[in-house]
Design a protein around this motif. Sequence first.
Motif, mmCIF file in Angstrom:
data_model
loop_
_atom_site.group_PDB
_atom_site.id
_atom_site.type_symbol
_atom_site.label_atom_id
_atom_site.label_comp_id
_atom_site.label_asym_id
_atom_site.label_seq_id
_atom_site.Cartn_x
_atom_site.Cartn_y
_atom_site.Cartn_z
ATOM 1 N N VAL A 51 -65.974 -4.666 -23.560
ATOM 2 C CA VAL A 51 -64.312 -3.951 -23.899
ATOM 3 C C VAL A 51 -63.132 -3.322 -22.871
ATOM 4 O O VAL A 51 -64.537 -2.518 -22.400
ATOM 5 C CB VAL A 51 -64.625 -3.417 -24.908
ATOM 6 N N LEU A 55 -57.720 -3.336 -23.053
ATOM 7 C CA LEU A 55 -57.591 -4.101 -24.392
ATOM 8 C C LEU A 55 -57.614 -2.540 -25.783
ATOM 9 O O LEU A 55 -56.827 -3.231 -26.428
ATOM 10 C CB LEU A 55 -58.914 -5.038 -24.354
ATOM 11 N N GLN A 58 -54.311 -1.562 -26.571
ATOM 12 C CA GLN A 58 -53.691 -1.828 -27.386
ATOM 13 C C GLN A 58 -54.046 -2.635 -28.729
ATOM 14 O O GLN A 58 -53.327 -2.684 -29.716
ATOM 15 C CB GLN A 58 -53.572 -3.639 -26.425
ATOM 16 N N HIS A 59 -55.425 -2.847 -28.730
ATOM 17 C CA HIS A 59 -55.925 -2.447 -30.223
ATOM 18 C C HIS A 59 -55.522 -1.200 -31.691
ATOM 19 O O HIS A 59 -55.483 -1.645 -32.271
ATOM 20 C CB HIS A 59 -57.936 -3.402 -30.590
ATOM 21 N N LEU A 140 -55.163 -10.971 -29.456
ATOM 22 C CA LEU A 140 -55.361 -9.889 -28.529
ATOM 23 C C LEU A 140 -56.933 -9.887 -28.151
ATOM 24 O O LEU A 140 -57.558 -10.120 -26.698
ATOM 25 C CB LEU A 140 -55.380 -8.943 -28.572
ATOM 26 N N TRP A 141 -57.833 -10.827 -28.150
ATOM 27 C CA TRP A 141 -59.230 -10.733 -28.236
ATOM 28 C C TRP A 141 -59.980 -12.066 -27.761
ATOM 29 O O TRP A 141 -60.808 -12.522 -27.004
ATOM 30 C CB TRP A 141 -59.780 -10.537 -29.800
#
Length: 161
Positions: A51, A55, A58-59, A140-141
């Motif tokens: 990751v 990312l 944002q997560h 997102l993922w």
Amino acid sequence: NSGSASDIPGVKERTLVAIKPDGVQRRLIGQIIKRFEQRGFRLVGLKMVQVSEELLSQHYVALRKKPFYPSVLQYMTSGPVVAMVWEGHNVIKSTRMLVGDTNPAEAAPGTLRGDFSIHVSRNVVHASDSPEVAQKEISLWFHRSELIDWVCCDFGNIYHP
Ligand code: UDP
């Protein structure tokens, strides 16, 4: 197609689950996936990822101001994560119950965190905590093309049409 189990309201609900770096390092991937499979949920996306901080920022946007945020970033980028999308009736709430309390000391025995972890900073698994968050996290993922809408042959034994 009326009267089929796939018409049951909420049966297409989806949630994001991530086996965190500690769960991967401790070889818990199989045991964690098993719990979702045996429950009857449908796996619609699965990948191992290293990751990025981008990312994660944002997560974990809600945690950015927390004092533990830098250590969460470090932990979550320390090794690969296994990201999954699980689908089924009430899957968001059921998954949070299966995962257990954020603090493993409060997580009931039988939950993933209650069975596999001791400290909040190494709590093995992530799961979306609301429909809005689930939708945001899944997009997102995962790219849409990574989510597979396959036919589950035992559907009629899991849901009553
Ligand atoms: N966390 C931590 N220390 C804390 C609180 C949270 O390291 O005091 C980490 C923990 O790994 C947790 C994550 O930050 O899972 C996200 O926290 P959140 O409150 O969103 O809990 P979750 O939704 O993961 O149960």
